[in-house]
Every structure is written in C-alpha cells, then in structure tokens.
Design a protein around this motif. Structure first.
Motif, short mmCIF file in Angstrom:
data_model
loop_
_atom_site.label_atom_id
_atom_site.label_comp_id
_atom_site.label_asym_id
_atom_site.label_seq_id
_atom_site.Cartn_x
_atom_site.Cartn_y
_atom_site.Cartn_z
N GLU A 233 37.79 35.22 38.80
CA GLU A 233 36.93 34.70 37.74
C GLU A 233 37.60 34.82 36.37
OE1 GLU A 233 32.52 34.88 37.84
OE2 GLU A 233 32.88 36.60 36.52
N ALA A 234 38.16 35.97 36.09
CA ALA A 234 38.79 36.20 34.79
C ALA A 234 39.99 35.27 34.58
CB ALA A 234 39.22 37.65 34.66
N PHE A 235 40.84 35.16 35.60
CA PHE A 235 42.05 34.35 35.46
C PHE A 235 41.74 32.86 35.48
CE2 PHE A 235 44.62 38.05 37.39
CZ PHE A 235 44.71 38.65 36.14
N ASP A 236 40.65 32.48 36.13
CA ASP A 236 40.27 31.07 36.21
C ASP A 236 39.64 30.60 34.90
OD1 ASP A 236 39.77 28.53 37.48
OD2 ASP A 236 37.68 29.14 37.69
N LEU A 237 38.87 31.47 34.24
CA LEU A 237 38.10 31.06 33.08
C LEU A 237 38.76 31.35 31.74
CD1 LEU A 237 34.43 32.14 33.98
CD2 LEU A 237 35.25 29.82 33.58
N CYS A 238 39.43 32.49 31.63
CA CYS A 238 39.74 33.04 30.32
C CYS A 238 41.10 32.60 29.78
CB CYS A 238 39.69 34.57 30.37
SG CYS A 238 38.07 35.19 30.89
N THR A 252 46.56 43.74 27.31
CA THR A 252 45.89 42.52 26.86
C THR A 252 46.92 41.41 26.77
OG1 THR A 252 44.36 43.83 25.51
CG2 THR A 252 44.49 41.48 25.03
N GLY A 253 46.53 40.22 27.23
CA GLY A 253 47.48 39.11 27.13
C GLY A 253 46.93 37.83 27.73
N LEU A 258 49.91 37.59 32.33
CA LEU A 258 49.57 38.76 33.14
C LEU A 258 49.83 38.51 34.62
CD1 LEU A 258 46.23 40.02 31.51
CD2 LEU A 258 48.56 40.85 31.14
N VAL A 259 49.48 37.32 35.09
CA VAL A 259 49.74 36.99 36.49
C VAL A 259 51.24 36.99 36.77
CG1 VAL A 259 49.58 35.18 38.24
CG2 VAL A 259 47.60 35.70 36.80
N ALA A 260 52.02 36.40 35.84
CA ALA A 260 53.46 36.34 36.03
C ALA A 260 54.10 37.73 36.00
CB ALA A 260 54.09 35.45 34.96
N GLU A 261 53.57 38.61 35.13
CA GLU A 261 54.18 39.93 34.96
C GLU A 261 53.77 40.92 36.03
OE1 GLU A 261 54.83 43.31 31.45
OE2 GLU A 261 53.66 41.48 31.05
N GLU A 331 47.98 29.84 52.15
CA GLU A 331 47.40 30.05 50.84
C GLU A 331 48.03 31.23 50.12
OE1 GLU A 331 43.39 30.59 52.14
OE2 GLU A 331 43.60 32.76 52.38
N ARG A 332 47.99 31.16 48.80
CA ARG A 332 48.49 32.27 48.00
C ARG A 332 47.46 33.40 47.99
NH1 ARG A 332 51.73 31.99 42.29
NH2 ARG A 332 52.01 34.23 42.03
N VAL A 333 47.93 34.64 48.09
CA VAL A 333 47.04 35.80 48.07
C VAL A 333 46.74 36.14 46.61
CG1 VAL A 333 46.74 38.21 48.72
CG2 VAL A 333 48.03 36.67 50.22
N PRO A 334 45.47 36.09 46.20
CA PRO A 334 45.16 36.39 44.80
C PRO A 334 45.44 37.84 44.45
CG PRO A 334 43.15 36.20 46.08
CD PRO A 334 44.27 35.78 46.99
N LEU A 335 45.76 38.08 43.19
CA LEU A 335 46.01 39.44 42.71
C LEU A 335 44.69 40.18 42.60
CD1 LEU A 335 47.99 41.52 41.48
CD2 LEU A 335 47.58 40.45 39.25
N SER A 336 44.55 41.27 43.34
CA SER A 336 43.30 42.03 43.29
C SER A 336 43.26 42.91 42.04
CB SER A 336 43.18 42.92 44.54
OG SER A 336 44.09 44.00 44.48
N LEU A 337 42.04 43.29 41.65
CA LEU A 337 41.88 44.15 40.48
C LEU A 337 42.54 45.50 40.70
CD1 LEU A 337 40.70 44.76 37.71
CD2 LEU A 337 38.52 45.31 38.82
N ALA A 338 42.39 46.06 41.90
CA ALA A 338 42.99 47.37 42.19
C ALA A 338 44.51 47.30 42.07
CB ALA A 338 42.59 47.83 43.59
N ASP A 339 45.12 46.22 42.60
CA ASP A 339 46.57 46.07 42.50
C ASP A 339 47.00 45.90 41.05
OD1 ASP A 339 46.98 46.34 45.19
OD2 ASP A 339 47.05 44.18 45.60
N LEU A 340 46.25 45.10 40.30
CA LEU A 340 46.60 44.87 38.89
C LEU A 340 46.57 46.17 38.11
CD1 LEU A 340 47.16 43.07 36.46
CD2 LEU A 340 44.70 42.60 36.31
N ILE A 341 45.49 46.94 38.24
CA ILE A 341 45.38 48.21 37.50
C ILE A 341 46.48 49.17 37.94
CG2 ILE A 341 43.94 50.25 37.17
CD1 ILE A 341 41.52 48.40 37.22
N GLY A 342 46.70 49.24 39.26
CA GLY A 342 47.74 50.13 39.77
C GLY A 342 49.12 49.79 39.22
N ARG A 343 49.43 48.52 39.13
CA ARG A 343 50.75 48.11 38.64
C ARG A 343 50.89 48.35 37.13
NH1 ARG A 343 50.70 42.69 42.40
NH2 ARG A 343 50.91 43.86 44.37
#
Length: 354
Positions: A233-238, A252-253, A258-261, A331-343
């Motif tokens: 939702e965040a990456f689709d809308l914001c 923040t970015g 953020l998806v690329a990094e 299909e591409r596996v979306p980046l989960s919130l847990a993975d994003l925060i962990g990284r």
C-alpha cells in the motif's frame, strides 16, 4: 466550524501557504506505563514511562502523498494524534502550513482533517447523505450550503446515487468512502489517513487506493499523510515514505529509492516440477532456490533470487520454458515490512561499526 472559520481557511496568509504542508522537528512523547494492581499497592509512588516517539523529524510538501510505514506499536497513531492536535508532544515542534500545532491548534484544525478507519463513527440507520449532512451541521457550515456541499462531497466519492439505502447495508469500501466524504466537507488542505484499507478485501482495497491517489490527491489537491503497516500500500500510493519502528524514524525517501536500496530481486514461480534441475541452474552462484508450499490446485511455489531486475527475470523465465518446466504463475516477491525494517537496522548497525 462556523462560516467565518471556513472563510478564514480561504484567507490563510501567503507566508503560511509557502511553508511545507507539515513540518515535524525533534518530536518526542512518552506515556505512563500500565502497572499491575499489586505493583500499585506495593509501590504507589513509583513512576514509569514508556516512550512512544523519539526525536521524530520529517517534512511533507504541499500536494504530496506521504506514507508512514511501520508495524503496530511503531508510534504512528501517537504521531497522528499530535498532528491532529488531540495530544501535545513532550518536546519538539509541529507546524502545519506554518501554524504551530500547539499554540495555533484552532488554525491547524481548519486545515487538517483526520480520517480514522472506524466504521462505528457512522450512523448505520441513516443514509450516506444523512450521515454527511449531519456532520456538515456539526462542522458549522452555513445552512444555505449544507445540502449542496453534502451532495458535492458524495459525488466526489462516487456515492451520489445511493439514495435512501442505509449505511449499515454498505460494503466496507463504501463505508470508507462515506468517512472520506465527511472529512472533505470543510475543504481541508491535508488529510490524515490511518490504515484506510484495514478490513477491506483485496479488490475493495485496490479500488480505494486508486480513488485516494487519483481523486482525493490528484483532482481535489489534498496533501495526504497515510499511516499503514502494508508495504504494498505504501509503495503503491506514496511519493515518499518514512519507515518507523519503536517510536523513531529509521529512514525516509522516495518509494522507488527505498525499494531499489533495500529490496531484493526475488521472484516466485508456481510449478508442478519444483525439483527440476533448471531451477538450480537458473539461480545465481551462491544462491539456492527455495521450495515453498503447495496451493489448492497442486502448484508448488519456488522462490529464486534474480539480481538484475526485469531483464534478468525475463531471461530466466525463457530458460525455464525452453526446458519444459511447467509454470502457472511467475511473479515478483514484494518486500515485506519485516524484511525492510530488518535491512534498515542491519545497515544502521554496519554504519555504526564502521
């Protein structure tokens, strides 16, 4: 809100209009922690506080669709309540179009409207028009404008033809639209959306996202601050996203950056031959395909790490097809919130050790 108050919104000083829509600087907030009854009797004068926000800082530009992304308990709701002037911060400053959220709370309320995903705030035995008209009166719109403005906002959200159908008979998506229509009554410049698609089915959620992006932000020109724990939702809308965890902003970015990094090029293949040697050959050196669960139709998911973006994925898919691998979906596996925060935290740790 009185007619005079509505007119005041339209005559905001130019200096305030030139400021960022929202500016948050060094915001911190702590609450008294809940204690067991036994502990209260044994230590009645002990005071313990839990920090909900810690040195939160960010800006939102006028017309921007900005996301606060974080798990439950990250501090998003506390931040929203401060922005909506419902509670005051312990330290730091919040300004909305140049107005201080503490000292000039009345001016902030004329500019910013929160939309909380709580259907219980609707009157279920009233129609959409009656619900909106009720709040038009509560907002203090001039009597001569109540009917026309209520009809106008219902048209904006696509509910002008619901007639006398009771809101209690609406779908969850339609109820969300009624709440947005209600929030649009005083012509706010900024909307606070707290998990607007919570409880919606995937199709209704997608339709509501499209409506928010194209109509509320695009056509109505509202600046939107969205709080969610849904990365898709965040990456689709914001336009930009701030990732929150345990009361602080981690990063923040722009969403694409953020998806690329922090994202990884992982793809999921649904096949009837998960042990096919082609999967191991397709995986890059040092990576192994991950075999997942079997769905109701007997297709097994296999995840592959394929650095190189779409071109790499296209090449591997072609190789799999040429080697007679059965494939129903790719299909591409979306980046989960847990993975994003962990990284993000992992990257922070590496920076501190350097």
């Amino acid at each position: 809100m009185t007619g005079a108050a509505l007119e005041a919104v339209r005559s905001v000083p130019v200096a305030a209009m030139g400021a960022p829509a929202v500016s948050v600087r060094g915001l911190s907030k702590a609450f008294a922690s809940r204690r067991a009854v036994k502990d209260l009797f044994l230590h009645p004068f002990r005071s313990e506080r839990v920090k909900a926000l810690s040195d939160v800082t960010f800006n939102i530009a006028n017309g921007e669709f900005f996301g606060l992304l974080g798990p439950n308990g990250a501090g998003k709701t506390t931040l929203f309540k401060i922005l909506a002037t419902l509670i005051t911060p312990d330290t730091g400053q919040v300004s909305v179009n140049g107005f201080d959220a503490v000292r000039e709370a009345a001016a902030v309320r004329r500019i910013m409207t929160p939309v909380i995903a709580d259907e219980r705030s609707l009157r279920w035995r009233l129609s959409a028009y009656e619900n909106v008209r009720l709040f038009a009166v509560l907002y203090g719109l001039p009597p001569a404008l109540v009917k026309s403005r209520s009809e106008e906002v219902l048209a904006v959200v696509g509910l002008q033809d619901t007639g006398r159908k009771l809101v209690g008979q609406f779908s969850s998506g339609m109820k969300q639209r009624v709440m947005i229509a209600r929030a649009l009554l005083p012509r706010p410049r900024i909307l606070l959306l707290d998990e607007p698609t919570r409880g919606l089915d995937p199709l209704s959620a997608r339709e509501l996202r499209k409506f928010l992006r194209e109509v509320v932000c695009g056509q109505q020109g509202c600046t939107i601050l969205l709080a969610t724990h849904n990365t898709e939702e965040a990456f689709d809308l914001c336009d930009r996203v701030a990732v929150m965890n345990k009361g602080r902003i981690l990063v923040t970015g722009p969403t694409a950056d953020l998806v690329a990094e922090y994202g990884d090029d992982r793809y999921r293949v649904f096949t009837r031959t998960p042990a096919h040697p082609a999967f191991r050959l397709a995986a890059p050196s040092g990576s192994e395909p991950t075999i997942g669960s079997v769905d109701a139709d007997g297709w097994t998911s296999v995840e592959l790490s394929l650095p190189g973006g779409g071109e790499s994925a296209e090449r591997v898919l072609r190789q799999l097809v040429l080697q007679d691998v059965s494939i129903s979906r790719f299909e591409r596996v979306p980046l989960s919130l847990a993975d994003l925060i962990g990284r993000v935290l992992h990257r922070e740790g590496e920076a501190e050790r350097a």
